[in-house]
Design a protein around this motif. Sequence first.
Motif, PDB file in Angstrom:
ATOM      1  N   ALA C 247       0.836  -1.209   0.000  1.00  0.00           N
ATOM      2  CA  ALA C 247       0.000   0.000   0.000  1.00  0.00           C
ATOM      3  C   ALA C 247       0.872   1.260   0.000  1.00  0.00           C
ATOM      4  CB  ALA C 247      -0.913  -0.014   1.218  1.00  0.00           C
ATOM      5  N   PHE C 248       0.448   2.250  -0.741  1.00  0.00           N
ATOM      6  CA  PHE C 248       1.267   3.446  -0.865  1.00  0.00           C
ATOM      7  C   PHE C 248       0.440   4.735  -0.915  1.00  0.00           C
ATOM      8  CE2 PHE C 248       3.279   6.629  -3.646  1.00  0.00           C
ATOM      9  CZ  PHE C 248       4.464   6.839  -2.976  1.00  0.00           C
ATOM     10  N   THR C 249      -0.436   4.828  -1.917  1.00  0.00           N
ATOM     11  CA  THR C 249      -1.092   6.098  -2.206  1.00  0.00           C
ATOM     12  C   THR C 249      -1.787   6.748  -1.008  1.00  0.00           C
ATOM     13  OG1 THR C 249      -1.407   5.303  -4.438  1.00  0.00           O
ATOM     14  CG2 THR C 249      -2.664   7.260  -3.808  1.00  0.00           C
ATOM     15  N   PRO C 250      -2.644   6.019  -0.253  1.00  0.00           N
ATOM     16  CA  PRO C 250      -3.355   6.717   0.823  1.00  0.00           C
ATOM     17  C   PRO C 250      -2.397   7.320   1.851  1.00  0.00           C
ATOM     18  CG  PRO C 250      -3.818   4.350   0.865  1.00  0.00           C
ATOM     19  CD  PRO C 250      -3.091   4.625  -0.399  1.00  0.00           C
ATOM     20  N   ALA C 251      -1.358   6.567   2.224  1.00  0.00           N
ATOM     21  CA  ALA C 251      -0.414   7.104   3.217  1.00  0.00           C
ATOM     22  C   ALA C 251       0.301   8.328   2.657  1.00  0.00           C
ATOM     23  CB  ALA C 251       0.595   6.026   3.611  1.00  0.00           C
ATOM     24  N   PHE C 252       0.624   8.269   1.398  1.00  0.00           N
ATOM     25  CA  PHE C 252       1.330   9.386   0.777  1.00  0.00           C
ATOM     26  C   PHE C 252       0.466  10.636   0.784  1.00  0.00           C
ATOM     27  CE2 PHE C 252       2.647  12.141  -2.632  1.00  0.00           C
ATOM     28  CZ  PHE C 252       4.034  12.053  -2.645  1.00  0.00           C
ATOM     29  N   ILE C 253      -0.793  10.486   0.380  1.00  0.00           N
ATOM     30  CA  ILE C 253      -1.664  11.651   0.269  1.00  0.00           C
ATOM     31  C   ILE C 253      -2.028  12.178   1.651  1.00  0.00           C
ATOM     32  CG2 ILE C 253      -3.959  12.426  -0.461  1.00  0.00           C
ATOM     33  CD1 ILE C 253      -1.995  12.094  -2.763  1.00  0.00           C
ATOM     34  N   ILE C 254      -2.368  11.273   2.555  1.00  0.00           N
ATOM     35  CA  ILE C 254      -2.837  11.714   3.862  1.00  0.00           C
ATOM     36  C   ILE C 254      -1.728  12.408   4.645  1.00  0.00           C
ATOM     37  CG2 ILE C 254      -3.494  10.788   6.146  1.00  0.00           C
ATOM     38  CD1 ILE C 254      -5.533   9.080   4.625  1.00  0.00           C
ATOM     39  N   SER C 255      -0.493  11.922   4.478  1.00  0.00           N
ATOM     40  CA  SER C 255       0.607  12.543   5.219  1.00  0.00           C
ATOM     41  C   SER C 255       1.338  13.581   4.383  1.00  0.00           C
ATOM     42  CB  SER C 255       1.586  11.459   5.681  1.00  0.00           C
ATOM     43  OG  SER C 255       2.261  10.929   4.563  1.00  0.00           O
ATOM     44  N   GLY C 256       0.841  13.858   3.211  1.00  0.00           N
ATOM     45  CA  GLY C 256       1.527  14.797   2.335  1.00  0.00           C
ATOM     46  C   GLY C 256       2.893  14.285   1.915  1.00  0.00           C
TER      47      GLY C 256
END
Lengths: 291, 358, 315
Positions: C247-256
Amino acid sequence: MTDAVNDMPGRGSAYPRLNSTLRHALLIAVCIVMIYPILWMLSGSLRPASELFGGEAGLIPSQVTLSAYPDGWFGLQVTFGRFFANSLIISVLATIGNVLAASLVAYAFARLRFAGQNFWFALMLGTLMLPYHVTLIPQYVLFRELGWVNTWLPLIVPKYFAVDAFFIFLMVQFFRGIPRELDEAARMDGCSAWRIYRKIILPLSMPVLATAAIFSFIWTWEDFFGPLIYISEMENYTVQLGLRSFIDSSGTSSWNELFAMSILSLVPIFLIFLFFQRLLIEGIATTGMKR
Amino acid sequence: MATTIQLNSVEKRYGAHDVIRGIDLDIKPGAFTVFVGPSGCGKSTLLRMIAGLESISGGDLMIDGARMNDVAAARRGIAMVFQSYALYPHMSVYKNLAFGLETAGYKRKEIQQRVNDAAATLQITDYLHRKPKALSGGQRQRVAIGRSIVRDPKIFLFDEPLSNLDAELRVQMRVEITKLHERLGNTMIYVTHDQVEAMTMADQIVVLRGGKVMQAGSPLELYNEPANQFVAGFLGSPKMNFAPVRVADGGAVTLDRHRIEVNRPLQVAPGEDLTLGIRPEHIGIGEGPGQTLGEAQVDLVEHLGGSTVLHVRPQFGHEPLTVVLPGQHTCRTGDVVTLRIDPADCHFFDGEGRAIRG
Amino acid sequence: MSAYDAIEGGKSAARPETSGWLARAIHRNGAGYLFLAPWLIGFFCLTLGPALVSLYLSFTDFDLLTSPEFVGAQNYVRMVTADAKFAAAIRVTLVYVALSVPLKLAFALAIAMVLNRGMRALPAYRAIFYLPSLLGTSVAIAVLWRQLFAADGFVNSLLATVGIEGPSWISNPNYSLYTLVVLSVWQFGSPMIIFLAGLRQIPADMYEAASLDGASSRRQFLRITLPLLSPVIFFNVVIQTIEAFKAFTPAFIISGGSGGPINSTLFYTLYLYQEAFSYFRMGYASALAWVLVIIIAIFTAFSFLTTKYWVHYDD
């Protein structure tokens, strides 16, 4: 396998206690929880920016305005129109590549005989589980050497080499279900392997080709990681990257515009979902697609 | 001029597994040859090797004198009708017939001409625009045959083409294929496990077992002079009766101490054990010509109208026998009848099952 | 099945009978390899080659601009001994996998069992439950999640109506990871569909026989449903776990893109991305990639080893 997803009314069950009304109430409640966030985002995109963010958990805006859509559309130096066009081109080209390459390779595995066949097939299956991270950096170096960084080529060209083994596997399974006697009849009719692929196998495989095309399109459309590392100029951004830039440039000050663009980015997927729901669900049920 | 096919020690191996073990066969021009045998005997594999769908591991396949082992299926001048018909489900009947011609690069007019001719011959003109799934089993069968006719092949191959049809249709199609052969005069090979089809359709029957030819010849040759116990038992319905006998002095054998005069020299030393074979229709009951075999008790009577089948338990020997009597009889279960045979109808097989000719 | 040509059909003339083993081999295998060619090229140039190169790079210092410098196992040693961020990434990822996979699958199975009663509205329910899965990794969904759980977001305004003052879920390291777990569970649709397909394969008469024997529904679930569904459960566990590791995208977006606050959403893949494309420590990132492969391989091997204790196959 297909009837696995067909409805079988009147099917007996082990859990007769839960009566029908209660069950529906429960399911509807879950549905609401599932869908509410998306509707909330939709309603948020219709609110005026002045309406204090978040303070509102309801769905009905006090005042409906569409202004967030044009404002968001032109909110960055490059319009979302450009991002959408970019995403569309990339997704379409990637989809064509995936379906073309995977079907050729699947045909070889499913129908032709050649030395080393089982060996290659096992290798192909082996790559199914391989996380793409192990090839990421050398691929990046390779594409950089080729001068492909900041172009769409790294997002498109690999698909023409059937790198996603998943689609090969999907099609091999389907091709194996086509009676072999059809190939043999075609061979007696004088067909070359190419003509059998083109005139017999492909026309009979429309369902699986469509399923592969749909998933390929959606996955490319939603892909964030690939564009993130390969594309640096906003001119070339995909919708996903555009959305990311939008967060960075505006923060939460113009959240209604962010919501509006987010909603728009989901529209193509939603449309595909509406029209091809059956293919999608059958695809997952029969192959265990990951999402 | 019709085509000859020759097989010279043809073999097929899958790894270490021998499926076809050295088959020699001569198929005369214009002959209707039937490969018959129990399932797993290699008859379909052999047919597919002739078609070019299976490679040949050893030996030579000659068509009209030319070696065909390495010639692609389509260039052997062969058409094949498959068990499942293998009609292209996404094409109309017309397209199914035309497909091979298009592949071969024929002109549109010629294709039209040929398809229409074939359709008229097989009376499928009315369905030309339907898809295969909208046809009945018999109609599909015709289309499958039509697809093979349009290309005007030298040789027709049929792989159990009637096994998916119901009994009535099967008889009808059997007649039609025979007529088709008479009209076209091509060399045809037909694979079946049904010995009735073999007997009724063939000019030449080839009985296969375990990848070997047990016997090849005309239907009556095989019926009258089976080369071995397997062929004797395989052809004919109900099956030939077998009983163990011992050779006695003076041109006779003993069946459980009961002496049967053979009336012909057996060229086997007295005291040897043999198997006697006699067809059910060659056993009579009551008074008449031939030799008395002894008495037997009737276990079961089947009245077929045109004939009567008795299952009897002889008071000599232990093996039950089947007797077919022409016409209708009033026999009942429990009756005791006298069996008689004509020694000329007796077949004898040695310990390895080979026929012993007098 | 014998070989036949890819390009030539019935039109061309008969070929010479025998012309050496090479010609024969080409004749026999040519078509297969022609069709296989796209994959073969891709496999060697884009999968196997790069994988080997990255294995080599994992033993080097490489910043993309100067050529890689061999440093032995130093990258791996540093990872284990001197990299607090690596430890954080491992911890975060394991917690995420350990929470999201069982919750998601339990939910998927529960809903699938309720749906598996041939109800008329099944396609509608199924579609609605599946939609979040499909929208899945879109940036838009991550954006939505960020706002749902923001300090002044939807969840807190909902809590406010019952008088609870919620924390700032996203920016509180105690909660941020759990918002991602919730996001994952929200996307239970695709394993649910696989469960449904599996449940449909269980013959109804088995339940009927069990009911006649007086088995309670709990017992039927434990004795019939679970064992017969175990291959499907196993499949879902393996696939979902691998996906969760990646998993990558949600963590990237949520944490900027930071994995914050305080590394609380520093997914392993996010850390790998940072090392490779923010700090250009390509050698170290390659080592991280191989450690991920090893972790996934160990997990998968372990899962397969346990199958004999709980996965029931028909034959």
